[in-house]
Design an enzyme around this catalytic site. Structure first.
Site, PDB file in Angstrom:
ATOM      1  N   SER A  61       0.614   8.243  13.966  1.00  0.00           N
ATOM      2  CA  SER A  61       0.181   9.642  13.876  1.00  0.00           C
ATOM      3  C   SER A  61       1.299  10.531  13.404  1.00  0.00           C
ATOM      4  CB  SER A  61      -0.305  10.147  15.233  1.00  0.00           C
ATOM      5  OG  SER A  61      -0.680  11.516  15.113  1.00  0.00           O
ATOM      6  N   GLY A  62       0.896  11.602  12.756  1.00  0.00           N
ATOM      7  CA  GLY A  62       1.874  12.598  12.333  1.00  0.00           C
ATOM      8  C   GLY A  62       1.738  12.956  10.871  1.00  0.00           C
ATOM      9  N   GLU A  72      -7.367  15.105  19.691  1.00  0.00           N
ATOM     10  CA  GLU A  72      -7.036  16.013  18.574  1.00  0.00           C
ATOM     11  C   GLU A  72      -8.254  16.871  18.217  1.00  0.00           C
ATOM     12  OE1 GLU A  72      -5.067  14.036  15.143  1.00  0.00           O
ATOM     13  OE2 GLU A  72      -6.672  14.847  13.898  1.00  0.00           O
ATOM     14  N   TYR A  73      -9.422  16.241  18.139  1.00  0.00           N
ATOM     15  CA  TYR A  73     -10.646  16.990  17.836  1.00  0.00           C
ATOM     16  C   TYR A  73     -10.890  18.052  18.906  1.00  0.00           C
ATOM     17  CZ  TYR A  73     -12.625  13.729  14.274  1.00  0.00           C
ATOM     18  OH  TYR A  73     -12.875  12.969  13.154  1.00  0.00           O
ATOM     19  N   HIS A 131      -6.328   9.321  20.812  1.00  0.00           N
ATOM     20  CA  HIS A 131      -5.454  10.417  20.362  1.00  0.00           C
ATOM     21  C   HIS A 131      -6.228  11.320  19.406  1.00  0.00           C
ATOM     22  CE1 HIS A 131      -3.063  12.137  17.102  1.00  0.00           C
ATOM     23  NE2 HIS A 131      -2.090  12.320  17.970  1.00  0.00           N
ATOM     24  N   ASN A 132      -6.919  10.736  18.467  1.00  0.00           N
ATOM     25  CA  ASN A 132      -7.659  11.538  17.498  1.00  0.00           C
ATOM     26  C   ASN A 132      -8.835  12.271  18.153  1.00  0.00           C
ATOM     27  OD1 ASN A 132      -5.892  10.422  15.649  1.00  0.00           O
ATOM     28  ND2 ASN A 132      -7.459  10.165  14.083  1.00  0.00           N
ATOM     29  N   VAL A 178      -3.197   0.491   3.779  1.00  0.00           N
ATOM     30  CA  VAL A 178      -4.291   0.741   2.827  1.00  0.00           C
ATOM     31  C   VAL A 178      -5.494   1.291   3.597  1.00  0.00           C
ATOM     32  CG1 VAL A 178      -3.461  -1.104   1.312  1.00  0.00           C
ATOM     33  CG2 VAL A 178      -5.323  -1.587   2.906  1.00  0.00           C
ATOM     34  N   LYS A 179      -6.537   1.610   2.858  1.00  0.00           N
ATOM     35  CA  LYS A 179      -7.736   2.182   3.479  1.00  0.00           C
ATOM     36  C   LYS A 179      -8.311   1.245   4.539  1.00  0.00           C
ATOM     37  CE  LYS A 179     -10.976   5.148   1.034  1.00  0.00           C
ATOM     38  NZ  LYS A 179     -10.282   5.849  -0.033  1.00  0.00           N
ATOM     39  N   LYS A 224      -4.734   5.116  19.518  1.00  0.00           N
ATOM     40  CA  LYS A 224      -4.693   6.063  18.390  1.00  0.00           C
ATOM     41  C   LYS A 224      -6.049   6.745  18.216  1.00  0.00           C
ATOM     42  CE  LYS A 224      -3.470   8.530  14.926  1.00  0.00           C
ATOM     43  NZ  LYS A 224      -4.281   8.552  13.802  1.00  0.00           N
ATOM     44  N   GLY A 264       0.865  -1.179   0.000  1.00  0.00           N
ATOM     45  CA  GLY A 264       0.000   0.000   0.000  1.00  0.00           C
ATOM     46  C   GLY A 264       0.893   1.218   0.000  1.00  0.00           C
ATOM     47  N   ASN A 316      -5.817   3.721  10.039  1.00  0.00           N
ATOM     48  CA  ASN A 316      -6.688   4.170  11.128  1.00  0.00           C
ATOM     49  C   ASN A 316      -7.868   3.202  11.250  1.00  0.00           C
ATOM     50  OD1 ASN A 316      -5.748   6.376  12.602  1.00  0.00           O
ATOM     51  ND2 ASN A 316      -6.414   7.859  11.068  1.00  0.00           N
TER      52      ASN A 316
HETATM   53  C1  6PG Z   1      -2.835  11.827  12.786  1.00  0.00           C
HETATM   54  C2  6PG Z   1      -4.156  12.319  12.324  1.00  0.00           C
HETATM   55  C3  6PG Z   1      -4.611  11.549  11.127  1.00  0.00           C
HETATM   56  C4  6PG Z   1      -5.697  12.249  10.335  1.00  0.00           C
HETATM   57  C5  6PG Z   1      -7.013  12.257  11.033  1.00  0.00           C
HETATM   58  C6  6PG Z   1      -7.923  13.342  10.527  1.00  0.00           C
HETATM   59  O1  6PG Z   1      -2.784  11.440  13.937  1.00  0.00           O
HETATM   60  O2  6PG Z   1      -1.880  11.854  12.009  1.00  0.00           O
HETATM   61  O3  6PG Z   1      -5.079  12.175  13.351  1.00  0.00           O
HETATM   62  O4  6PG Z   1      -4.953  10.288  11.544  1.00  0.00           O
HETATM   63  O5  6PG Z   1      -5.288  13.528  10.008  1.00  0.00           O
HETATM   64  O6  6PG Z   1      -7.603  11.015  10.771  1.00  0.00           O
HETATM   65  O7  6PG Z   1      -9.153  13.093  11.042  1.00  0.00           O
HETATM   66  P1  6PG Z   1     -10.503  13.701  10.522  1.00  0.00           P
HETATM   67  O8  6PG Z   1     -10.527  13.609   9.037  1.00  0.00           O
HETATM   68  O9  6PG Z   1     -11.528  12.837  11.158  1.00  0.00           O
HETATM   69  O10 6PG Z   1     -10.508  15.111  11.001  1.00  0.00           O
END
Ligand code: 6PG
Length: 477
Positions: free
Chosen positions: A128-129, A189-190, A185-186, A74-75, A182, A9, A102
């Site tokens: 992540s990153g 992030e939100y 983490h997201n 991959v997706k 992870k 991928g 993810n």
């Molecule tokens: C990361 C990000 C990455 C991605 C998010 C965006 O840790 O590198 O979180 O995984 O940018 O999935 O998420 P949304 O599209 O849901 O905002």
């Protein structure tokens, strides 16, 4: 085979991870469904290390040294299952399949169970990153068996980001633990992104400041406790001018936030576990609200604001209030996220070290921030800390900002500026520290209409009042 690791991928994330491994001296087998992409990677970046390209999955597997390690990029969802099935066909007991996408952690738990029956290790790995991190050092959150980490760990630690010489990769826990962490983490992030967006909105509406001015303020904040990747890029974005119109870039972007689902999963799981992650939930719903186009249209024309006109007299004091409110709300969001990790760790038997999670988030990932050091220290002081907010460092840091937090949230309410994440975090703070909550009335209501019973503050046991009878109390057990 000769390759230390294989990547299948080769979209941007996969290519960049493959290059990162190669740059660290690993022989990297590479494969992609369409071979042109594999050829392009090798022709453009072949000089960065040793790549072993294959056209077929069978050749790809054969090119790997045993026990084989194949990383799938991959997706998430169906495509990941399809690739796993193909790889599993050619792999042998002891080999390791790693999913670096993810993926939703329940899928990871299922896949691990299925592959274990074939004697294969399956590692669900959070990465992540973004593209930049994948190439130059991401934060890596692998699950699966400890045994697989013994083989995989050194390679992951080598390619990960490093902070103070410490790698931002560590073993998280069995089966779905890595993808779970992870996911949280997201979610965080939100919350972080929403809080920064609210701070921006408050400064804009309170001060009438321009986007660029606020970018400058964020730059200053980035020199203090709030130092983080997200504040840094927000400062940058806010100072960017749209080349087409000459306006602030942020003003020409449609105000409807999208998402791919990890924030939603975090909230869904928190509901299942009964963990109040209000900051992450508000952030997720704030995106949903922004995207509720017909509702926003109907409301814009019809709903009266009856709000004041915001007249901030002391500009610097207001900026400092918003900064303190942002910091406090941010601590709440992290505290809640770490609560969710603790709850899931107990529920799924993962034994996750929360201090170690904060440590591997210090670099490489989207929520990387100076402040994560403080979280690691808090869990070092007390590994089973029941509430991050109650760690002495955070008690003081947040306590110093509570008055400011109240001023900001109340002024925003009076002036009609929505602050879902700031306000709900403050409510959480007041709720979690309350000596007594009105939940007592909820219990009484439940007992009244449904004989759902209640506990008393002064006696052991389960009680029910005969509400429609003589209102005597029965002890049920
Ligand atoms: C990361 C990000 C990455 C991605 C998010 C965006 O840790 O590198 O979180 O995984 O940018 O999935 O998420 P949304 O599209 O849901 O905002």
């Amino acid at each position: 085979g000769v390759a230390d690791i294989g990547v299948t991928g080769l979209a941007v994330m996969g290519s960049n991870l493959a290059r990162n491994f190669a740059r660290h001296g690993h022989k990297v087998a590479v494969h992609n469904r369409t071979y042109a992409r594999t050829e392009r990677l090798v022709s453009e970046h072949g000089d960065e290390g040793t790549f072993v390209p294959s056209e077929s999955v069978e050749d790809f597997v054969a090119s790997l040294a045993k026990p084989r390690v194949a990383l799938i990029m991959v997706k998430a969802g169906g495509p990941t299952d399809a690739v796993i099935d193909e790889l599993a066909e050619y792999m042998e007991p002891g080999d390791i399949i790693v999913d670096g996408g993810n993926s939703h952690f329940p899928d990871t738990i299922r896949r691990e169970r299925e592959l274990k029956e074939k004697g294969l290790h399956f590692v669900g790995m959070g990465v992540s990153g973004g593209e930049e991190g994948a190439l130059n050092g991401p934060s890596i959150m692998p699950g699966g068996t400890k045994e697989s980490y013994d083989r995989l760990g050194p390679m992951l630690e080598a390619i990960s980001a490093h902070v103070d010489g410490v790698p931002c990769a560590t073993y998280v826990g069995t089966d779905g633990a890595g993808h779970f962490v992870k996911m949280v983490h997201n979610g965080i992030e939100y919350a972080d992104m929403q809080l920064i967006a609210e701070a921006y909105d408050l400064l804009r509406q309170g001060l009438g400041a321009s986007a660029a001015e606020i970018g400058k303020i964020f730059e200053e904040w980035n020199a203090g406790d709030l130092e983080s990747f997200l504040i840094e890029i927000s400062a940058d974005v806010l100072q960017h001018t749209d080349p087409q119109t000459g306006q602030a870039f942020v003003d020409v972007v449609l105000d409807q936030a999208e998402q791919k689902g990890t924030g939603r999963w975090t909230v869904q799981n928190a509901l299942d576990l009964g963990v109040p992650i209000t900051g992450i939930a508000e952030a997720t719903f704030a995106r949903a609200l922004s995207g509720s186009v017909p509702q926003r249209e109907a409301a814009r024309a019809a709903l009266p604001g009856d709000a004041g006109t915001w007249d901030v007299t002391d500009r610097d004091a207001f900026i400092e209030d918003v900064r303190l409110a942002l910091y406090a709300s941010k601590v709440v969001a992290y505290s809640q996220g770490f609560d969710q990790i603790a709850a899931a760790s107990a529920e799924y038997g993962w034994n996750i070290d929360r201090g170690a999670m904060a440590r591997i988030w210090r670099g490489g990932c989207i929520i990387r921030a100076r402040f994560l050091n403080r979280i690691t220290e808090a869990y070092e002081r007390q590994a089973d800390l029941p509430l991050l907010l109650a760690d002495p460092y955070f008690t003081e840091a947040v306590g110093n900002g509570v008055a400011a937090w109240r001023r900001v949230v109340s002024q925003a309410a009076l002036n009609g500026v929505p602050t879902p994440a700031f306000a709900s975090s403050l409510s959480y703070y007041d709720g979690i520290r309350a000596a007594r909550l009105p939940a007592a009335l909820i219990q009484a209501q439940r007992d009244f209409f449904g004989a759902h019973t209640y506990h008393r503050v002064d006696q052991e046991g389960v009680f029910h009042t005969l509400w429609s009878g003589d209102r005597s109390e029965e002890k049920q057990s």
